[in-house]
Design a protein around this motif. Structure first.
Motif, PDB file in Angstrom:
ATOM      1  N   THR A 102       0.842  -1.191   0.000  1.00 24.95           N
ATOM      2  CA  THR A 102       0.000   0.000   0.000  1.00 24.95           C
ATOM      3  C   THR A 102       0.877   1.240   0.000  1.00 24.95           C
ATOM      4  O   THR A 102       2.106   1.147   0.066  1.00 24.95           O
ATOM      5  CB  THR A 102      -0.950   0.004   1.219  1.00 24.95           C
ATOM      6  OG1 THR A 102      -1.891   1.081   1.086  1.00 24.95           O
ATOM      7  CG2 THR A 102      -0.179   0.167   2.523  1.00 24.95           C
ATOM      8  N   THR A 103       0.253   2.389  -0.084  1.00 25.40           N
ATOM      9  CA  THR A 103       1.004   3.642  -0.118  1.00 25.40           C
ATOM     10  C   THR A 103       0.714   4.471   1.133  1.00 25.40           C
ATOM     11  O   THR A 103      -0.295   4.255   1.815  1.00 25.40           O
ATOM     12  CB  THR A 103       0.619   4.470  -1.352  1.00 25.40           C
ATOM     13  OG1 THR A 103      -0.761   4.854  -1.243  1.00 25.40           O
ATOM     14  CG2 THR A 103       0.836   3.657  -2.639  1.00 25.40           C
ATOM     15  N   VAL A 104       1.575   5.411   1.411  1.00 23.92           N
ATOM     16  CA  VAL A 104       1.370   6.295   2.561  1.00 23.92           C
ATOM     17  C   VAL A 104       0.054   7.066   2.437  1.00 23.92           C
ATOM     18  O   VAL A 104      -0.740   7.102   3.393  1.00 23.92           O
ATOM     19  CB  VAL A 104       2.566   7.254   2.724  1.00 23.92           C
ATOM     20  CG1 VAL A 104       2.229   8.396   3.689  1.00 23.92           C
ATOM     21  CG2 VAL A 104       3.799   6.497   3.198  1.00 23.92           C
ATOM     22  N   PRO A 105      -0.253   7.704   1.292  1.00 27.42           N
ATOM     23  CA  PRO A 105      -1.528   8.440   1.193  1.00 27.42           C
ATOM     24  C   PRO A 105      -2.748   7.547   1.386  1.00 27.42           C
ATOM     25  O   PRO A 105      -3.698   7.932   2.072  1.00 27.42           O
ATOM     26  CB  PRO A 105      -1.491   9.033  -0.219  1.00 27.42           C
ATOM     27  CG  PRO A 105      -0.039   9.105  -0.562  1.00 27.42           C
ATOM     28  CD  PRO A 105       0.576   7.892   0.074  1.00 27.42           C
ATOM     29  N   LEU A 106      -2.735   6.339   0.800  1.00 25.29           N
ATOM     30  CA  LEU A 106      -3.893   5.456   0.896  1.00 25.29           C
ATOM     31  C   LEU A 106      -4.094   4.969   2.336  1.00 25.29           C
ATOM     32  O   LEU A 106      -5.204   5.001   2.873  1.00 25.29           O
ATOM     33  CB  LEU A 106      -3.722   4.265  -0.043  1.00 25.29           C
ATOM     34  CG  LEU A 106      -4.870   3.238  -0.047  1.00 25.29           C
ATOM     35  CD1 LEU A 106      -6.186   3.901  -0.446  1.00 25.29           C
ATOM     36  CD2 LEU A 106      -4.541   2.081  -0.990  1.00 25.29           C
ATOM     37  N   PHE A 107      -3.007   4.540   2.967  1.00 27.80           N
ATOM     38  CA  PHE A 107      -3.107   4.018   4.325  1.00 27.80           C
ATOM     39  C   PHE A 107      -3.540   5.113   5.307  1.00 27.80           C
ATOM     40  O   PHE A 107      -4.407   4.911   6.155  1.00 27.80           O
ATOM     41  CB  PHE A 107      -1.759   3.427   4.744  1.00 27.80           C
ATOM     42  CG  PHE A 107      -1.764   2.772   6.098  1.00 27.80           C
ATOM     43  CD1 PHE A 107      -2.155   1.449   6.243  1.00 27.80           C
ATOM     44  CD2 PHE A 107      -1.378   3.474   7.231  1.00 27.80           C
ATOM     45  CE1 PHE A 107      -2.172   0.840   7.482  1.00 27.80           C
ATOM     46  CE2 PHE A 107      -1.384   2.887   8.485  1.00 27.80           C
ATOM     47  CZ  PHE A 107      -1.779   1.556   8.618  1.00 27.80           C
ATOM     48  N   SER A 108      -2.931   6.283   5.197  1.00 29.34           N
ATOM     49  CA  SER A 108      -3.275   7.374   6.117  1.00 29.34           C
ATOM     50  C   SER A 108      -4.712   7.834   5.907  1.00 29.34           C
ATOM     51  O   SER A 108      -5.398   8.214   6.861  1.00 29.34           O
ATOM     52  CB  SER A 108      -2.312   8.549   5.953  1.00 29.34           C
ATOM     53  OG  SER A 108      -2.325   9.047   4.633  1.00 29.34           O
ATOM     54  N   GLU A 109      -5.201   7.778   4.676  1.00 29.92           N
ATOM     55  CA  GLU A 109      -6.586   8.154   4.415  1.00 29.92           C
ATOM     56  C   GLU A 109      -7.550   7.139   5.047  1.00 29.92           C
ATOM     57  O   GLU A 109      -8.615   7.513   5.559  1.00 29.92           O
ATOM     58  CB  GLU A 109      -6.845   8.252   2.915  1.00 29.92           C
ATOM     59  CG  GLU A 109      -8.246   8.729   2.547  1.00 29.92           C
ATOM     60  CD  GLU A 109      -8.618  10.057   3.204  1.00 29.92           C
ATOM     61  OE1 GLU A 109      -9.798  10.201   3.602  1.00 29.92           O
ATOM     62  OE2 GLU A 109      -7.749  10.948   3.338  1.00 29.92           O
ATOM     63  N   GLN A 110      -7.179   5.850   5.024  1.00 29.79           N
ATOM     64  CA  GLN A 110      -7.992   4.824   5.680  1.00 29.79           C
ATOM     65  C   GLN A 110      -8.084   5.093   7.182  1.00 29.79           C
ATOM     66  O   GLN A 110      -9.138   4.975   7.793  1.00 29.79           O
ATOM     67  CB  GLN A 110      -7.405   3.428   5.419  1.00 29.79           C
ATOM     68  CG  GLN A 110      -7.549   2.928   3.997  1.00 29.79           C
ATOM     69  CD  GLN A 110      -8.940   2.403   3.716  1.00 29.79           C
ATOM     70  OE1 GLN A 110      -9.825   3.164   3.324  1.00 29.79           O
ATOM     71  NE2 GLN A 110      -9.143   1.119   3.925  1.00 29.79           N
TER      72      GLN A 110
END
Length: 572
Positions: A140-148
């Motif tokens: 996964t990516t930092v933006p995707l994970f942090s948005e979750q």
């Protein structure tokens, strides 16, 4: 109040991620395997529900596991939360009256809106839901994970984020820390397959990301006596003390978990082992259920005076204090903690006597519970909305006061007992507007009060109308409705907060009422065994061992978002 925690691992061994190091990566489960995992999980859920329904049957037993469970955590080998039935089971568990927290470890790859809908439609209580989210940089990516994480927090779900401390991923983890929303901490696990020690530079880099990382670098010797109330259950019911203790012994479904489980480990080598120990340094920072790894910060703290803030024997830890009183360490504690939360005294002493004993900390307290709960004082600060309710007293400070007075037609009879040479007590009366709210019969502490002595006095009282207790050579009489717990509830009502958002520190049996009322109880080592039994944590040396999380600014690249809960680096 339930204080036991149970962890569950089903037969699921499949995951939707393909991490290179994981034996379960991209391994699909067959329909029959998923059906078995569902049946095992629902059997576990039903068994807990049945235990809750028959709580009265278990309440008379003395073993730790006869008490109700207050938290359930799913610790799967694969990814559980992509399967609807885990959400249905968590929802059912959250409806149990004794259950305070339910949750699971996850890679956070599930559809949040869909799964939370299933949880809600199954009757789930989201305020009890906890999510341990592990970041996998390969998948996964930092933006995707942090948005979750942000989406979960926005939905009112408590969540923590974490990752393995791979040195090559340091820059990615720095970016993740910056990207995470306020209120979501980032922890780092030691990398087991590193095959070398972390360099000093690497250690410092990870400590800047996770100030608690130093605990991962120092393995603790296993001590089963530090792990009461913990249980780990396999899909077939086999039991362990924790995830790493071995081998499994007994079957939970046959014994109701009432066996004393051995450990047989030399060291607690991972957070799921050391994080649940009673002597774990993180316990005061992570609240009643530290294994979820979600920081907890009390909005108010109630502290006992004699025996806690002022040691009875003139000692703090192994040090003899030259002038017993409020120590410099406690003064520093009050200065620091009063910046972020309200601090209150909780004592059997009247307000004036308590204030005289601790003048140095008075500027930092917001009031307290005095006279064993019969007198409540609230001193709202300048920025608090309750100030307009307060009246000024003779000392000139604004404060709101509640007195619980009582009728005392028997007072002349007790006064007459003072002249009896066999009684040996001095009578002290605490009054408000001519009515008593506490009566204290004082003897030299070395003399104490025998049961016969107490009965001689209490037999004069109206049965059931008063609460009588002995403490440090004193026989105290107050209204039957009050104790330290009732005082805590009254102060919380004035502040508009839930008592579960508060913590209490004490050493005596009198403190157990506020331990049961507050969200977290800390007992001083060497105090009353009853206080220790009700506490969530035993402090070896107050206040050094009390490390509440403090809200600090959580910076991002473009702005500052307040609300991340991290322990201060200077407490390491």
């Amino acid at each position: 109040m339930a204080r036991n925690m149970i962890q569950y691992r089903g037969s699921l061994k499949s995951c939707n991620y393909g991490c290179s190091y994981c034996p379960f990566a991209k391994r699909p489960s067959s329909p029959s395997e998923l059906l078995k995992d569902r049946e095992d999980w629902m059997r576990f859920v039903r068994h807990l529900e049945t235990q809750s329904e028959h709580l009265e049957t278990f309440s008379g037993q003395t073993d730790t596991f006869s008490e109700p469970y207050g938290a359930v955590m799913v610790v799967p080998y694969g990814e559980a939360l992509i399967h609807d039935y885990y959400w249905e089971g968590l929802a059912r568990l959250s409806r149990m009256g004794t259950m305070e927290a339910v949750g699971a470890q996850t890679n956070l790859s599930f559809d949040i809106e869909r799964q939370l809908t299933i949880f809600k439609e199954s009757g789930g209580r989201k305020e009890k839901l906890r999510v341990w989210a592990t970041f996998h940089p390969e998948m996964t990516t930092v933006p995707l994970f942090s948005e979750q994480c942000r989406e979960l927090l926005s939905a009112g779900i408590r969540v923590c984020a974490g990752a393995v401390g791979v040195p090559e991923n340091l820059e990615t983890l720095r970016r993740l820390k910056e990207a995470l929303p306020g209120g979501c901490c980032l922890w780092i696990n030691r990398m087991d397959g590193l095959n070398r020690r972390y360099t000093e530079e690497e250690q410092q880099a990870f400590l800047r990301i996770d100030p608690w990382f130093y605990r991962e670098l120092h393995v603790k010797k296993a001590m089963p006596e530090q792990c009461p109330g913990r249980l780990f259950v396999e899909s077939d019911g086999r039991m362990r003390r924790c995830t790493i203790s071995a081998p499994p012994e007994g079957n939970w479904y046959n014994t109701a978990g009432t066996e004393t489980l051995p450990c047989r480990k030399k060291a607690c080598t991972c957070y799921l082992a050391y994080g649940g120990r009673m002597d774990c340094e993180e316990r005061t920072a992570f609240g009643r259920w530290p294994l979820f790894r979600i920081p907890w910060s009390p909005r108010a703290v109630f502290l006992d005076l004699d025996g806690t803030l002022i040691p009875e024997n003139g000692r703090m830890g192994d040090r003899l204090l030259p002038h017993p009183g409020i120590s410099g360490e406690w003064l520093d504690f009050f200065k620091r903690e009063s910046r972020t939360r309200s601090l209150f005294l909780a004592t059997s002493l009247p307000w004036k006597e308590a204030a005289a004993k601790c003048r140095s900390i008075l500027p930092y307290i917001s009031g307290g519970v005095f006279a064993g709960g019969a007198h409540v004082v609230f001193r709202p600060g300048e920025d608090q909305p309750w100030k307009d309710q307060a009246g000024k007293d003779h000392a000139g400070d604004d404060r709101h006061e509640i007195f619980h007075t009582f009728n005392a037609p028997w007072l002349p009879q007790i006064s007459a007992l003072q002249s009896d040479s066999r009684s040996h007590f001095r009578l002290r009366l605490s009054e408000h507007e001519g009515r008593p709210y506490k009566l204290t019969l004082t003897r030299p502490q070395k003399c104490g009060w025998t049961q016969e002595d107490v009965i001689a006095v209490t037999s004069l009282l109206t049965p059931g109308a008063y609460r009588c207790f002995t403490e440090r050579g004193n026989l105290q009489i107050v209204s039957r409705e009050v104790d330290k717990g009732s005082g805590v509830r009254e102060l919380c009502a004035l502040m508009g907060i839930d008592p579960r958002e508060t913590a209490a520190v004490g050493d005596s049996e009198e403190d157990t009422a506020m331990f049961r009322t507050c969200g977290y109880g800390i007992a001083v080592k060497g105090g009353s065994p009853k206080a220790a039994a009700e506490a969530d944590f035993i402090a070896e040396c107050c206040p050094k061992d009390i490390r509440f999380h403090t809200p600090v600014p959580h910076s991002a690249t473009e702005n500052i978002r307040a609300g991340a809960w991290l322990p201060a680096l200077n407490r390491l």
